[in-house]
Scaffold this active site. Structure first.
Site, PDB file in Angstrom:
ATOM      1  CB  SER A 194       3.315  -0.845   2.240  1.00 23.31           C
ATOM      2  OG  SER A 194       2.443   0.152   2.743  1.00 23.31           O
ATOM      3  CE  LYS A 195       9.540  -0.195   7.835  1.00 26.34           C
ATOM      4  NZ  LYS A 195      10.494  -0.778   6.914  1.00 26.34           N
ATOM      5  NE  ARG A 196       2.976   4.939   2.427  1.00 23.17           N
ATOM      6  CZ  ARG A 196       2.455   4.611   1.263  1.00 23.17           C
ATOM      7  NH1 ARG A 196       1.185   4.770   1.056  1.00 23.17           N
ATOM      8  NH2 ARG A 196       3.204   4.132   0.314  1.00 23.17           N
TER       9      ARG A 196
END
Ligand code: GLU
Length: 493
Positions: A261-263
């Site tokens: 994910s973006k994180r």
């Protein structure tokens, strides 16, 4: 019997950027279609108007084209096919396999809350199913009055459903190429909405109608769609259509083993492109996220992937996205580029940093600078940091860096002064001569290579790591090289 032509598809929703997982889905669908002389189709699933992002569709086209995953024919756009879904929904209503639902969002909310409170499965309570069955006149009136409605599927699981009879509680079964034989309880399947109150179909309805109309034979998509598949199977059954072969691809995981994910890092294909990963390298790497040929081979062209990809060898467990491995593969592709091409690819990164100032440097100079770094580059954007010292007049570094191991400032200064003197005498200023002359100078003086060449290299680059001093001097030229050595001497006062 003649087998139907293999047709796969990629069906992205234009709700944002194309993610790396989406690119892998596209790739596998592409490879499977191409190795079977089939077709790889594209469909834009833009029926969720609330999540629609303008420009996203065009970006998806751009990224797939960049990656050389060319689709066959024109992309199908769901929002342009509303009447098709209406027609099929009407067919299900006419056949008593779907019904109008007039429940308001408040009613649905209340129903949900009470189910939750009573520990029941949260699903539509079929209130309007009864209305449709017993009070056709009210339904007609509601429709005539323009009362908002959705169309729901009458999920067949009660005895009372004529279409099923003995199908009561019979599980919904299908075989998945990755997960094997699967079976889902029918009673847990909601009377799903087929057409929403805005007249748009839901994903579940549109996906079945379109895959049927587009004659898709194999669906490869992310594992997050696995729980939706029984709903789709029921729709195929309701229409009397043959479902395609399913193949749900395991997630791509971040280093923390959670879904990428973006994180956890970059996930959009465009981010990878902007960082300077070559499309061939990115494709090569992601092909290996969930599949491998069972040999040592690591570098694959798209053609080789088409030949070797094997849908029966897909892994069940999620693949961890390994940036180091990607860098390594990208580095291998970068090293194979001809100098001119590498120059063209790197130029935009340098231009972004230096702007017009880049015009002070000749193409010849820049080509040499870039070629010097070719061995070390992992991605194109690395060129900026790696070559900074070739584009700055003043190098900023700590004078301590000039000092080789156990030497001190005074000795280092002395060596640099002698080096400077020697360099001034060298007439033929090119890499090999510089090396030959300097090595014989070191030998003559009985110095070690490190105590002379380390300070020289740092004086030229200001870096802990860089190409060697002869290479750098060859590119910088005599005047600039000597000027840098002088500055270093001055720092050692
Ligand atoms: N539109 C879905 C998505 O964005 C596609 C799911 C499918 O392939 O059926 O992932």
């Amino acid at each position: 019997m003649k087998q139907p032509k293999i047709r796969t598809r990629m069906a992205p929703s234009p709700t944002g950027m194309l993610h790396i997982g989406g690119l892998r889905t596209a790739l596998y669908n592409y490879l499977f279609a191409k190795q079977n002389d089939g077709e790889f189709l594209l469909r834009i699933e833009d029926t969720d108007r609330a999540r629609f992002v303008p420009g996203a569709k065009e970006k998806i086209f751009e990224m797939l084209t960049w990656a050389d995953l060319n689709w066959d024919g024109e992309p199908a756009i769901q929002s342009e096919r509303l009447e098709v879904y209406q027609k099929y929904a009407q067919q299900l209503i006419d056949e008593d396999k779907a019904y109008y639902c007039f429940c308001t969002s408040e009613e649905l909310e209340e129903m949900r809350a009470s189910q939750q409170k009573n520990n029941l499965l949260v699903m539509y309570n079929r209130k309007c199913k009864e209305l449709n069955e017993k009070h056709k006149d009210i339904v007609e009136k509601n429709l005539a009055d323009g009362k908002p409605y959705v169309i729901r599927m009458k999920v067949p699981y009660y005895d009372t459903d004529k279409i099923l009879g003995k199908d009561k509680e019979r599980p919904v079964k299908f075989k998945d190429l990755v997960w094997g034989d699967l079976s889902f309880y029918r009673y847990a399947i909601d009377d799903q909405i087929l057409i929403k109150s805005d007249g748009f179909p839901t994903y579940h309805f549109a996906v079945v109608v379109d895959d049927h109309e587009m004659e898709i034979t194999h669906i490869m998509r992310g594992e997050e769609w696995l729980p939706s598949t029984p709903k789709h199977i029921l729709l195929y059954q309701a229409f009397g259509w043959t479902p395609p072969v399913y193949c749900h691809l395991p997630n791509i995981l971040g280093e923390n083993k959670k879904k990428l994910s973006k994180r956890t890092g970059d996930v959009s294909v465009e981010d990878f492109k902007n960082k300077g990963y070559l499309p061939e390298a990115l494709i090569n790497y992601i092909a290996l996220l969930g599949w491998n040929p069972g040999t040592e081979q690591e570098i694959f062209s798209l053609e080789e992937l088409i030949k070797q990809f094997d849908v029966n060898k897909l892994h069940k467990s999620g693949a961890i996205f390994d940036y180091k491995k990607l860098d390594n593969i990208n580095g291998q592709y970068l090293r194979k580029l001809p100098a001119k091409q590498l120059f063209d690819f790197c130029l935009p990164y340098l231009a972004e940093i230096y702007g017009d100032a880049l015009q002070n440097y000749s193409d010849e100079y820049m080509t040499k600078v870039i070629s010097l770094e070719q061995e070390r580059l992992k991605k194109l954007s690395d060129i900026v940091g790696a070559t900074q010292f070739f584009f700055s007049d003043i190098l900023e570094y700590d004078a301590q860096l000039l000092i080789w191991k156990k030497a001190n400032a005074t000795e280092t200064k002395k060596k640099l002064m002698e080096t400077k003197k020697k360099l001034m005498e060298i007439k033929k200023w090119e890499r090999d001569t510089l090396e030959k002359e300097m090595l014989s100078f070191i030998k003559e003086k009985n110095y070690t290579n490190g105590e002379v060449l380390w300070p020289l290299r740092v004086a030229l680059s200001g870096q802990q790591n860089s190409p060697g001093p002869f290479e750098i001097m060859g590119v910088l030229g005599k005047n600039e090289s000597l000027r840098r050595v002088e500055s270093a001497i001055a720092m050692l006062c």
